[in-house]
Design a protein around this motif. Structure first.
Motif, PDB file in Angstrom:
ATOM      1  N   ASP A  98      29.550   7.917  45.976  1.00 54.91           N
ATOM      2  CA  ASP A  98      29.545   8.491  44.637  1.00 54.91           C
ATOM      3  C   ASP A  98      29.678   7.393  43.578  1.00 54.91           C
ATOM      4  O   ASP A  98      29.828   6.214  43.880  1.00 54.91           O
ATOM      5  N   PHE A 148      20.541  17.381  41.012  1.00 56.04           N
ATOM      6  CA  PHE A 148      21.913  16.900  40.978  1.00 56.04           C
ATOM      7  C   PHE A 148      22.861  18.084  41.091  1.00 56.04           C
ATOM      8  O   PHE A 148      22.841  18.979  40.253  1.00 56.04           O
ATOM      9  N   THR A 149      23.652  18.100  42.158  1.00 57.92           N
ATOM     10  CA  THR A 149      24.615  19.167  42.380  1.00 57.92           C
ATOM     11  C   THR A 149      25.964  18.543  42.718  1.00 57.92           C
ATOM     12  O   THR A 149      26.034  17.375  43.113  1.00 57.92           O
ATOM     13  N   PRO A 150      27.070  19.312  42.579  1.00 61.70           N
ATOM     14  CA  PRO A 150      28.391  18.725  42.817  1.00 61.70           C
ATOM     15  C   PRO A 150      28.563  18.125  44.210  1.00 61.70           C
ATOM     16  O   PRO A 150      29.312  17.160  44.375  1.00 61.70           O
ATOM     17  N   ASP A 151      27.873  18.684  45.203  1.00 61.37           N
ATOM     18  CA  ASP A 151      28.047  18.166  46.561  1.00 61.37           C
ATOM     19  C   ASP A 151      26.894  17.280  47.019  1.00 61.37           C
ATOM     20  O   ASP A 151      26.796  16.938  48.189  1.00 61.37           O
ATOM     21  N   SER A 152      26.015  16.901  46.094  1.00 53.34           N
ATOM     22  CA  SER A 152      24.840  16.125  46.503  1.00 53.34           C
ATOM     23  C   SER A 152      24.371  15.220  45.378  1.00 53.34           C
ATOM     24  O   SER A 152      23.382  15.505  44.699  1.00 53.34           O
ATOM     25  N   THR A 153      25.097  14.126  45.166  1.00 52.85           N
ATOM     26  CA  THR A 153      24.623  13.097  44.243  1.00 52.85           C
ATOM     27  C   THR A 153      24.499  11.784  45.011  1.00 52.85           C
ATOM     28  O   THR A 153      25.326  11.471  45.857  1.00 52.85           O
TER      29      THR A 153
END
Length: 252
Positions: A98, A148-153
């Protein structure tokens, strides 16, 4: 005879493109990082498959993050086959660290392999690519530059792929007067070769397989089919385009 350079040619999408192109009227330069014995074995297996299909094939291994590697690849291809007609840049890797945990060196490596190497490769081959309307360039990007998502950046990969797409569009403008084209194919989650997982573990891949409306992973050959179309004469009026092959992932 068509002369093509394919980076990332030892596995996944790059190897699938090579196998689709392989035919008696094709000359292929397959490049892989060659970082380990297993990688070299996969690269040599792709070379053998393409040769069995009748193509003339040479291969090269080296770190595209190092300045000069891409230019040397162009020189080696010319020495083996003559002028270059097509480039497929499928080299790259996913870095899932991240924003906060991503070290600068890792960000720089992503840019070096994915974007800077593409620029060096295409710039070195430009005199060949602009000889006429047969010139074709296709770069393989990724959904990570668009979703872009909270569990996939994927900050490093996303930024480098976005830069790659910008470079392709700039190149498309510069190629246009010759009739040559440059385009981007954007895969979603795509099945890896056996034993390879990339940035995800096996459980995460199972979840990824259900993430798009078609509820399955893409096969590398499905991405390769789109790449090979963009390399064809039939795609002569397509340039500067981004073609998603993601099962609808980026419409969610």
């Amino acid at each position: 005879m068509r002369v093509s350079i394919i980076t990332g040619g030892g596995s996944g999408i790059g190897a699938a493109v090579a196998r689709r192109l392989a035919a008696p009227d094709e000359c292929l330069m397959l490049h892989g990082q060659g970082a380990d014995t297993a990688g070299l074995t996969r690269l040599k297996a792709a070379v053998a498959d393409c040769q069995h299909a009748g193509a003339k094939v040479v291969w090269s291994a080296g770190d595209l993050a190092k300045a000069g590697t891409a230019s040397e690849l162009v020189s080696a291809t010319r020495a083996a086959f003559g002028s270059i007609d097509t480039i497929v840049h499928a080299a790259g890797f996913a870095d899932r660290r991240d924003f906060v945990r991503l070290p600068r060196a890792a960000l720089e490596r992503s840019f070096a392999v994915i974007a800077a190497a593409f620029h060096e490769l295409a710039a070195a081959a430009l005199p060949d690519l602009t000889r006429g309307p047969q010139g074709r360039v296709v770069a393989v990007s990724s959904f990570v530059a668009h979703r872009f998502t909270p569990d996939s950046t994927y900050p490093a990969s996303a930024a480098a792929k976005a830069a790659l797409e910008a470079l392709v569009r700039c190149l498309a403008i510069e190629l246009a007067s010759s009739g040559a084209t440059a385009n981007v194919v954007m895969p979603g989650y795509t099945r890896k070769d056996a034993g390879l997982f990339g940035a995800l573990d096996e459980n995460s891949w199972q979840l990824a397989a259900r993430a798009n409306p078609l509820a399955r992973l893409a096969e590398p050959d499905e991405i390769a089919a789109a790449v090979v179309f963009l390399l064809s004469p039939e795609a002569g009026h397509v340039t500067g385009a981004l073609l998603p092959v993601d099962g609808g992932l980026t419409i969610l």
